[in-house]
Design an enzyme around this catalytic site. Structure first.
Site, PDB file in Angstrom:
ATOM      1  N   ASP A 128      15.986 -50.440  11.642  1.00  0.00           N
ATOM      2  CA  ASP A 128      15.358 -51.751  11.719  1.00  0.00           C
ATOM      3  C   ASP A 128      15.624 -52.311  13.126  1.00  0.00           C
ATOM      4  OD1 ASP A 128      14.021 -54.113  11.201  1.00  0.00           O
ATOM      5  OD2 ASP A 128      14.838 -54.338   9.190  1.00  0.00           O
TER       6      ASP A 128
ATOM      7  N   GLU B 225      12.289 -63.605   6.432  1.00  0.00           N
ATOM      8  CA  GLU B 225      13.653 -63.071   6.510  1.00  0.00           C
ATOM      9  C   GLU B 225      14.715 -64.134   6.250  1.00  0.00           C
ATOM     10  OE1 GLU B 225      14.224 -59.863   9.368  1.00  0.00           O
ATOM     11  OE2 GLU B 225      12.113 -59.972   9.896  1.00  0.00           O
TER      12      GLU B 225
HETATM   13  C1  BGC Z   1      12.341 -56.577   9.686  1.00  0.00           C
HETATM   14  C2  BGC Z   1      11.444 -55.420   9.370  1.00  0.00           C
HETATM   15  C3  BGC Z   1      10.316 -55.361  10.365  1.00  0.00           C
HETATM   16  C4  BGC Z   1      10.881 -55.309  11.765  1.00  0.00           C
HETATM   17  C5  BGC Z   1       9.824 -55.249  12.845  1.00  0.00           C
HETATM   18  C6  BGC Z   1      12.744 -56.624  11.128  1.00  0.00           C
HETATM   19  O1  BGC Z   1      13.370 -57.835  11.425  1.00  0.00           O
HETATM   20  O2  BGC Z   1      13.493 -56.508   8.868  1.00  0.00           O
HETATM   21  O3  BGC Z   1      10.961 -55.530   8.065  1.00  0.00           O
HETATM   22  O4  BGC Z   1       9.501 -54.267  10.093  1.00  0.00           O
HETATM   23  O5  BGC Z   1      11.663 -56.452  11.987  1.00  0.00           O
HETATM   24  O6  BGC Z   1       9.203 -56.465  13.049  1.00  0.00           O
HETATM   25  C1  BGC Z   2      12.924 -59.846  14.217  1.00  0.00           C
HETATM   26  C2  BGC Z   2      11.595 -59.203  13.919  1.00  0.00           C
HETATM   27  C3  BGC Z   2      10.514 -60.105  14.350  1.00  0.00           C
HETATM   28  C4  BGC Z   2      10.688 -60.479  15.796  1.00  0.00           C
HETATM   29  C5  BGC Z   2       9.680 -61.500  16.183  1.00  0.00           C
HETATM   30  C6  BGC Z   2      13.019 -60.134  15.673  1.00  0.00           C
HETATM   31  O1  BGC Z   2      14.247 -60.726  15.975  1.00  0.00           O
HETATM   32  O2  BGC Z   2      13.964 -58.995  13.828  1.00  0.00           O
HETATM   33  O3  BGC Z   2      11.422 -58.974  12.571  1.00  0.00           O
HETATM   34  O4  BGC Z   2       9.290 -59.471  14.145  1.00  0.00           O
HETATM   35  O5  BGC Z   2      11.982 -60.983  16.061  1.00  0.00           O
HETATM   36  O6  BGC Z   2       9.508 -61.502  17.555  1.00  0.00           O
END
Ligand code: BGC
Ligand code: BGC
Length: 608
Positions: free
Chosen positions: A291, A496
């Site tokens: 992730d 999230e």
């Molecule tokens: C999330 C994932 C997501 C990834 C990319 C992460 O914060 O947990 O579900 O696919 O970001 O955006």
């Molecule tokens: C998160 C990702 C999200 C992104 C957005 C990250 O910190 O983990 O899920 O898509 O920020 O820019």
């Protein structure tokens, strides 16, 4: 001999192509393939000279706000052309969070979030509906140039306080298992006899899917995002791992590891679960992706001791790392770890083979660039019709009439005067929820679609007087005789950890708004939310009818199709509706509404 290398020959077997290509790669090219970077740091030289394997658009992530599909293609093809200029010309895999349609793209069809689809699961051909959504989503992703989506989320949400509850189809493992048909839609259906665990992508209108987040993300203590799942191995397997078996048997190409821990051990460093269980026992032959910044989170404070984190994750079996920003540091640390023998080269080769396998399977070597003939599929009528159908099937009727013998729904579309009220009546962003246009989602016209108010305006008869007041006042009711009111309230958008919530009351003073209207006029309440919210008995008694509409997405007319009686209610609760929020994470013996509950409207009753 090198004029026509095996790896470039589409007629050679994929495993031979992988072997051939791997034998030509330097260590730095291998490590590059393992690296996934954010498009905001993706320079031409990083792509070409470092041979990075993948780029992603995280939540939002378009070239600019309201970028069209052709802008997306221009961006992604530019990256791809840089990759094709690298020494071996290994194409990039471009990933995006298309989790309810290709939601990052302005104007794409936005389908209901997973919890709403889970509500369709007890009616006919549920899994087939979700498969069709996968087909449409894949087309809209391809039409924007990407070939990889981080979906489906097959979390089994055991605690509604979890901020990602709406990304989960259900608290019931069997319902989630059914809904893994999304994989078949996204990637296409593997032919009979397709080797188990081997990745599959049918063609250029399909995408690489990703089952996430392995494993137990929905089982964390108190529903804390990225928290700790306390469970025996048997429980973990039975409750949370089962959907992965279904994904693997459908040829899912990738699996994303979870930020969460299992009995205190972070998944990203869990060799037993990632390597021994997922790869060896379950026979998964695609690649495991980390992730976002998950390696940074393997130590405290986050980001410290990075080299150690890289060591733990790669040796545990992570194949591709969603770095996604500090890639120079990642490349340096991983190179050091391999050169000093702390990570065996065989582990690197295994990771690269898996990544290349998916790229060959997806046809990227033959068709690296986007297919502009698909451009007009984004947000097209057939996809919007499908989303509307999904909305219709996802609605759960929780109450219909104060007297069960006198159903309140369906509503009379030719009523004399109707009041529409509430924060969510005319807010496209709210009805789409998080992971729409941006990571967190937002309020208002963030994409193209039909709000519920617009759908009501379209649905009512010509002689009907429709009054819309977001917050009706005393004046609204003075001298106006409303036939009935439709009050639409719910949660604001979130994603999230921002969505973790232990109160679960209807935000924006929703209960007060409902109450003040229902005191004066017979009222239907439509709740727009990613999960059950607190409904106190006095409030429930006051309202005439109540519908849980989840996060329906861009097609608000799916709701009017049903409340005015053109279609029946079919949805059934995919989660238990608690009486008191303290019960949200427990198996309550007396819930407000049990799992599987959902009334059907009775048209005859209405006519009587
Ligand atoms: C999330 C994932 C997501 C990834 C990319 C992460 O914060 O947990 O579900 O696919 O970001 O955006
Ligand atoms: C998160 C990702 C999200 C992104 C957005 C990250 O910190 O983990 O899920 O898509 O920020 O820019």
């Amino acid at each position: 001999m090198n004029n026509n290398p095996i790896y470039k020959n589409p007629n050679s077997p994929i495993e031979s192509r992988i072997k051939d290509l791997l034998s030509r790669m330097t260590l730095s090219e291998k490590i590059g393939q393992i690296t996934q970077i954010d498009r905001r740091v993706a320079t031409r030289s990083a792509i070409r000279d470092l041979s990075v394997g993948s780029i992603l658009s995280a939540g939002g992530g378009g070239p600019y706000e309201k970028a069209t599909s052709s802008d997306w293609i221009d961006m992604i093809d530019r990256f791809q052309n840089a990759a094709l200029e690298s020494r071996l010309g290994i194409p990039l895999l471009y990933g995006t969070d298309a989790v309810h349609g290709n939601n990052n793209v302005y104007g794409a069809t936005v389908f209901p979030h997973n919890i709403g689809l889970g509500a369709t699961s007890l009616c006919d051909r549920d899994a087939e509906l979700v498969r069709r959504i996968g087909v449409a989503t894949a087309l809209e992703v391809r039409a924007c140039g990407a070939q990889f989506t981080f979906a489906p989320c097959v979390a089994v949400c055991k605690d509604l306080r979890w901020g990602r509850c709406y990304e989960s189809y259900s608290e019931d493992t069997e319902i989630v298992r059914n809904m893994t048909s999304l994989v078949k839609g996204l990637q296409g259906q593997p032919p009979q006899g397709h080797p188990k665990g081997y990745p599959f992508v049918a063609g250029r209108e399909n995408v690489v899917a990703c089952a996430k987040h392995f494993v137990g993300d929905g089982g964390t203590d108190k529903g804390i995002n990225e928290g700790n799942t306390i469970a025996s191995y048997d429980e973990l397997e039975r409750i949370h791992m089962a959907p992965y078996l279904d994904c693997i048997s459908q040829g899912v190409c990738t699996v994303m590891a979870s930020y969460s821990s299992w009995n205190g051990r972070k998944l990203h460093s869990d060799h037993f679960l990632i390597t021994q269980v997922l790869k060896e026992k379950l026979g998964f032959k695609g690649f495991v992706i980390s992730d976002s910044q998950a390696l940074d989170r393997l130590s405290y404070p986050f980001g410290s001791n990075y080299r150690k984190c890289v060591l733990l994750a790669i040796n545990a079996g992570i194949d591709m790392v969603m770095v996604p920003f500090r890639y120079e540091l990642f490349l340096e640390d991983l190179t050091y770890l391999v050169e000093s023998g702390k990570i065996p080269i065989a582990r690197i080769d295994d990771a690269v083979e898996r990544i290349l396998r998916v790229k060959f399977v997806a046809g990227l070597f033959e068709y690296p660039l986007a297919d502009r003939s698909l451009l007009d599929r984004v947000g097209c009528k057939p996809h919007r019709d499908l989303a509307r159908e999904a909305v219709r099937k996802s609605l759960v009727l929780l109450k219909n009439g104060k007297d069960p013998k006198k159903p309140f729904l369906p509503l009379n579309r030719n009523a004399e005067r109707i009041l529409v009220a509430g924060t969510h009546a005319d807010n496209l962003g709210y009805q789409c929820g998080g992971w729409t246009a941006t990571w967190m989602g937002a309020s208002g016209r963030i994409t193209i679609g039909t709000t519920i108010l617009e759908a009501i305006m379209e649905a009512v008869g010509e002689t009907t007087d429709l009054i819309y007041e977001q917050h009706p006042s005393q004046d609204t009711f003075a001298n106006q005789d409303f036939s009935f009111a439709i009050v639409i309230v719910g949660e604001g958008p979130y994603a999230e950890t921002m969505g973790d919530n232990s109160e679960l009351v209807i935000p924006f003073n929703g209960a007060e708004l409902i109450s003040s209207v229902a005191d004066k006029v017979p009222t239907l309440v439509i709740l727009i939310s990613g999960r059950p919210l607190v409904l106190e008995p006095w409030l429930l008694e006051k309202v005439d009818a109540l519908v849980a509409a989840w996060l329906p997405g861009s097609e608000g007319d799916g709701i009017t199709d049903v409340i005015f009686g053109d279609y029946e209610f079919q949805g059934k609760l995919p989660v238990t509706w608690f009486k008191r929020v303290e019960e949200a994470g427990k198996n309550s013996s007396e819930p407000l509404f049990r799992l599987g509950f959902g009334l059907t409207s009775n048209r005859e009753g209405h006519l009587n």
